[in-house]
Design a protein around this motif. Structure first.
Motif, PDB file in Angstrom:
ATOM      1  N   ARG A  56       0.819  -1.215   0.000  1.00 13.13           N
ATOM      2  CA  ARG A  56       0.000   0.000   0.000  1.00 13.13           C
ATOM      3  C   ARG A  56       0.853   1.265   0.000  1.00 13.13           C
ATOM      4  NH1 ARG A  56      -5.241  -0.288   1.188  1.00 13.13           N
ATOM      5  NH2 ARG A  56      -5.201   1.602   2.429  1.00 13.13           N
ATOM      6  N   ASN A  87      -0.066  -0.100 -10.717  1.00 13.21           N
ATOM      7  CA  ASN A  87      -1.452  -0.465 -10.475  1.00 13.21           C
ATOM      8  C   ASN A  87      -1.509  -1.647  -9.539  1.00 13.21           C
ATOM      9  OD1 ASN A  87      -2.132   0.650 -13.699  1.00 13.21           O
ATOM     10  ND2 ASN A  87      -3.186   1.438 -11.899  1.00 13.21           N
ATOM     11  N   MET A  88      -2.667  -1.782  -8.911  1.00 13.39           N
ATOM     12  CA  MET A  88      -2.796  -2.786  -7.869  1.00 13.39           C
ATOM     13  C   MET A  88      -3.995  -3.672  -8.132  1.00 13.39           C
ATOM     14  SD  MET A  88      -2.437  -2.222  -3.906  1.00 13.39           S
ATOM     15  CE  MET A  88      -3.251  -3.127  -2.624  1.00 13.39           C
ATOM     16  N   PHE A  90      -6.491  -5.864  -6.030  1.00 15.74           N
ATOM     17  CA  PHE A  90      -6.850  -5.943  -4.614  1.00 15.74           C
ATOM     18  C   PHE A  90      -7.234  -7.356  -4.211  1.00 15.74           C
ATOM     19  CE2 PHE A  90      -7.078  -1.477  -3.290  1.00 15.74           C
ATOM     20  CZ  PHE A  90      -6.860  -0.883  -4.506  1.00 15.74           C
ATOM     21  N   SER A  92      -9.681  -8.211  -2.350  1.00 16.20           N
ATOM     22  CA  SER A  92     -11.127  -8.400  -2.499  1.00 16.20           C
ATOM     23  C   SER A  92     -11.548  -8.178  -3.959  1.00 16.20           C
ATOM     24  CB  SER A  92     -11.853  -7.411  -1.602  1.00 16.20           C
ATOM     25  OG  SER A  92     -11.567  -6.087  -2.025  1.00 16.20           O
ATOM     26  N   ALA A  94     -12.169  -5.721  -5.496  1.00 20.43           N
ATOM     27  CA  ALA A  94     -12.675  -4.346  -5.550  1.00 20.43           C
ATOM     28  C   ALA A  94     -13.235  -3.994  -6.924  1.00 20.43           C
ATOM     29  CB  ALA A  94     -11.585  -3.341  -5.150  1.00 20.43           C
ATOM     30  N   LEU A  95     -13.978  -4.926  -7.515  1.00 20.58           N
ATOM     31  CA  LEU A  95     -14.641  -4.608  -8.790  1.00 20.58           C
ATOM     32  C   LEU A  95     -15.787  -3.650  -8.507  1.00 20.58           C
ATOM     33  CD1 LEU A  95     -14.774  -8.159 -10.410  1.00 20.58           C
ATOM     34  CD2 LEU A  95     -13.051  -6.365 -10.671  1.00 20.58           C
ATOM     35  N   PHE A  96     -15.997  -2.698  -9.417  1.00 20.13           N
ATOM     36  CA  PHE A  96     -17.075  -1.738  -9.213  1.00 20.13           C
ATOM     37  C   PHE A  96     -18.410  -2.440  -9.472  1.00 20.13           C
ATOM     38  CE2 PHE A  96     -13.494   0.923 -11.011  1.00 20.13           C
ATOM     39  CZ  PHE A  96     -12.981   1.205  -9.763  1.00 20.13           C
ATOM     40  N   PRO A  97     -19.239  -2.590  -8.426  1.00 22.51           N
ATOM     41  CA  PRO A  97     -20.431  -3.434  -8.575  1.00 22.51           C
ATOM     42  C   PRO A  97     -21.465  -2.853  -9.533  1.00 22.51           C
ATOM     43  CG  PRO A  97     -20.420  -2.358  -6.436  1.00 22.51           C
ATOM     44  CD  PRO A  97     -19.101  -2.061  -7.062  1.00 22.51           C
ATOM     45  N   ARG A 155      -8.261  -5.384 -15.375  1.00 23.21           N
ATOM     46  CA  ARG A 155      -8.444  -3.973 -15.050  1.00 23.21           C
ATOM     47  C   ARG A 155      -7.131  -3.354 -14.560  1.00 23.21           C
ATOM     48  NH1 ARG A 155     -12.365  -2.216 -10.202  1.00 23.21           N
ATOM     49  NH2 ARG A 155     -10.585  -2.987  -9.042  1.00 23.21           N
ATOM     50  N   ALA A 156      -6.388  -4.135 -13.760  1.00 20.87           N
ATOM     51  CA  ALA A 156      -5.136  -3.612 -13.223  1.00 20.87           C
ATOM     52  C   ALA A 156      -4.057  -3.516 -14.296  1.00 20.87           C
ATOM     53  CB  ALA A 156      -4.667  -4.496 -12.069  1.00 20.87           C
TER      54      ALA A 156
END
Lengths: 359, 258
Positions: A56, A87-88, A90, A92, A94-97, A155-156
């Protein structure tokens, strides 16, 4: 505590003596780390060892209390996350729902100066790379865990980062899918030549993915190197135990000798092993179960108390004269007959496989 | 559910809703006498819709409710964001308390203190003062509703957006706001209903020409209850009920995105 590692001539990423404290707790304590172009480094350690915080810090979600982070020589330390060319992925995902798969993958393309068509082509290429053709219009909550993981990866990668940071990338997948995905991840990494920093608590995953493994313990990077080096020549009991099963025999180190090998006086008798230290120091001899040889003519006497057939090997436990128990693991077909439980056996410790570590 | 629990629940619900049920039933009473059933009729609704002052009061109420709910929606959302996002800052507990205090403050005190303030600063009392007053106490409610949603929102979503190059404003507009939108709307609707049925605070801070529906109904009741009041009340119950249903539906489907 840092194991000396030869530094690459021009590292892509250079982390220098970085420290992060949360109130009284020091999460990352003076860590230095270099990452070469195209390299995969895995940060391995138990939860709370600071590996995620280090990631982080590189991504810019935490500001360090001391130290610098340089990428290609440019100081990143003060840049906010959205200005960093890393880029990271995550833990979880962290996909945008509220966005479809294609919009998730393409989110980072805005502001790169791509035309609509170029952006659409890039997204299509990424969809193909992670084998999600036909899923572009799906919402994340309709995807399986493995599919979500691949959307997060695509995405990353969309901004073609110089470094991809992966936080427990395979943690949410089941075992078979995980092994399959490890191979895929490596293949994608080789194809793109992107450098990866992977955080994991799973030693097998680290060994499967990494060019080098950095072991972290209580905020410090205690050893870094290729998996084999760490496995064969751990710098501490902690590293030895983290990377696999190990027998630890306590003893006192004898005087220095020519030739590199030393004698350690233990309750089992003198053991020849390799390593350094002051004469008379309390040490442990670390030896992997598969390095013990049973039934040798000249060995330490013991009694076989357990022998478990595991298909490709036999795992056994041997009670020694002083009451301690050694674990051995022999590949099949084992040389010589397999002794029965309760039988007297001898255990030989090959000196070049026995490491002297600080107690 | 045990028989005891069932009858206890029935009793509690009867205690809560029997008066309202009686009011609704009697709004369809043909008789002019409120307590005597004279057959089914909708004539009071016809009379209601011909009652100019009452309709004007209803319009004032709607205006006040919409405006104050809009203000409370924005302020409450901002307050919730500030409290949720800035972690621990000096005086955080005090700020939280101050934000929520108007929710438990007796309305008489809220009304009186606002009246003193408006008089003190020389603000003419009217629709504007009622709007300000209602926005004041509804902001806390919105902050609670939105704050609950923010607490359950995965922070890594915003971090992921920032990581992908989105500046803070784009993160807020494209990620945070769409994901908390149901709770913002739910908070708005809650503020709307709170404003719609407030009598005490409005009575303190209103001026000539700014009579809300509850104020109008209350002044009519003092001259004697008539079935027209029942009809007006029934319509208000229907409106508030619908809004509350919408709000709870929005809160229940939160997190599924839009």
């Amino acid at each position: 505590m840092h194991a000396p590692t030869p530094l690459p001539a021009a590292p892509l990423l250079r982390i220098e003596r970085i420290t992060k404290r949360f109130a009284a707790h020091t999460a990352v304590d003076g860590v230095s780390l270099d990452l070469a172009q195209g390299e995969i480094v895995c940060l391995l350690g138990p939860s709370g060892c600071g590996k995620s915080t280090l990631l982080r810090l590189v991504a810019g979600f935490e500001a360090p209390d001391a130290g610098t982070i340089r990428l290609d020589g440019a100081d990143l330390t003060a840049l906010p996350p959205h200005r960093r060319p890393v880029n990271m992925m995550f833990q979880s995902y962290a996909l945008f729902p509220h966005m479809r798969v294609a919009a998730n993958i393409g989110y980072g393309l805005k502001g790169l100066g791509l035309s609509r068509r170029e952006a659409a082509e890039r997204v299509a290429g990424l969809v193909k790379l992670v084998r999600l053709e036909g899923f572009e219009a799906r919402k994340p909550d309709t995807l399986s865990g493995g599919q979500r993981q691949r959307v997060a990866l695509a995405r990353a990668l969309a901004r073609e980062p110089k470094i991809l940071l992966l936080d427990e990338p395979l943690g949410a997948l089941d075992r078979t899918l995980r092994e399959e995905t490890q191979g895929e991840l490596r293949a994608i990494q080789r194809r793109l030549g992107t450098s990866f920093v992977v955080v994991t608590h799973d030693p097998e995953e680290a060994m499967a993915l990494a060019d080098r493994i950095g072991v972290m313990e209580r905020g410090r990077l205690v050893q870094i190197g290729p998996a084999r080096d760490l496995y064969e020549r751990p710098a501490s009991r902690f590293v030895a135990g983290l990377l696999g099963d190990v027998n630890l025999i306590e003893g006192r180190l004898g005087p220095a000798e020519p030739g590199g090998l030393r004698t350690v006086e233990t309750a089992l008798g003198p053991i020849r092993a390799s390593g350094e230290g002051a004469a008379g120091a309390a040490v442990v001899v670390a030896v992997r179960p598969e390095r013990l040889s049973l039934g040798a003519a000249a060995g330490l006497p013991g009694t076989l108390v357990e022998a478990t057939f595991l298909g490709d090997r036999i795992r056994s436990r041997i009670a020694m004269a002083d009451g301690s128990v050694l674990r051995a693991s022999a590949a099949l077909p084992a040389p010589g007959p397999v002794p029965a439980v309760g039988a007297a056996v001898t255990v030989a410790i090959p000196p070049d496989s026995a490491r002297i570590l600080p107690a | 559910m045990s028989p005891f629990a069932r009858s206890a629940l029935t009793l509690a619900l009867a205690f809560l809703y029997a008066p309202i049920l009686v009011l609704i039933v009697y709004s369809f009473n043909d008789s002019k006498l409120v307590t005597v059933w004279g057959g089914f009729s909708t004539r009071w609704y016809a009379i209601l819709f011909a009652d100019g002052p009452l309709l004007a009061a209803a319009l004032v109420s709607l205006k006040v409710a919409l405006l104050s709910a809009a203000i409370a929606g924005v302020l409450g959302t901002l307050a919730a964001l500030a409290l949720d996002r800035h972690g621990r800052f000096f005086g955080r507990g005090a700020y939280t308390g101050l934000l929520y205090a108007p929710m438990v403050m007796p309305e008489v005190i809220t009304g009186l203190s606002l009246l003193l303030l408006f008089v003190g600063i020389g603000l003419d009392r009217g629709i504007a003062t009622i709007v300000i007053a209602h926005a004041t106490f509804a902001t806390g409610f919105v902050a609670v509703v939105v704050g609950a949603r923010l607490k359950s929102l995965d922070r890594s979503l915003e971090e992921a957006a920032a990581d992908l190059g989105a500046a803070p404003l784009r993160v807020f507009l494209g990620i945070t706001l769409p994901l908390i939108a149901p709770s913002v709307v739910a908070g708005f609707l809650l503020a709307f209903t709170l404003s719609l049925d407030d009598l005490v605070i409005a009575s303190f801070v209103s001026g000539p020409g700014a009579t809300t529906l509850p104020m109008r109904l209350y002044s009519q009741v003092r001259l004697g209850v008539n079935p027209e009041i029942n009809a007006a009340s029934t319509l208000m119950i229907a409106l508030v009920g619908l809004v509350v249903l919408a709000a709870s539906w929005l809160t229940a489907r939160r997190g599924q995105g839009g």
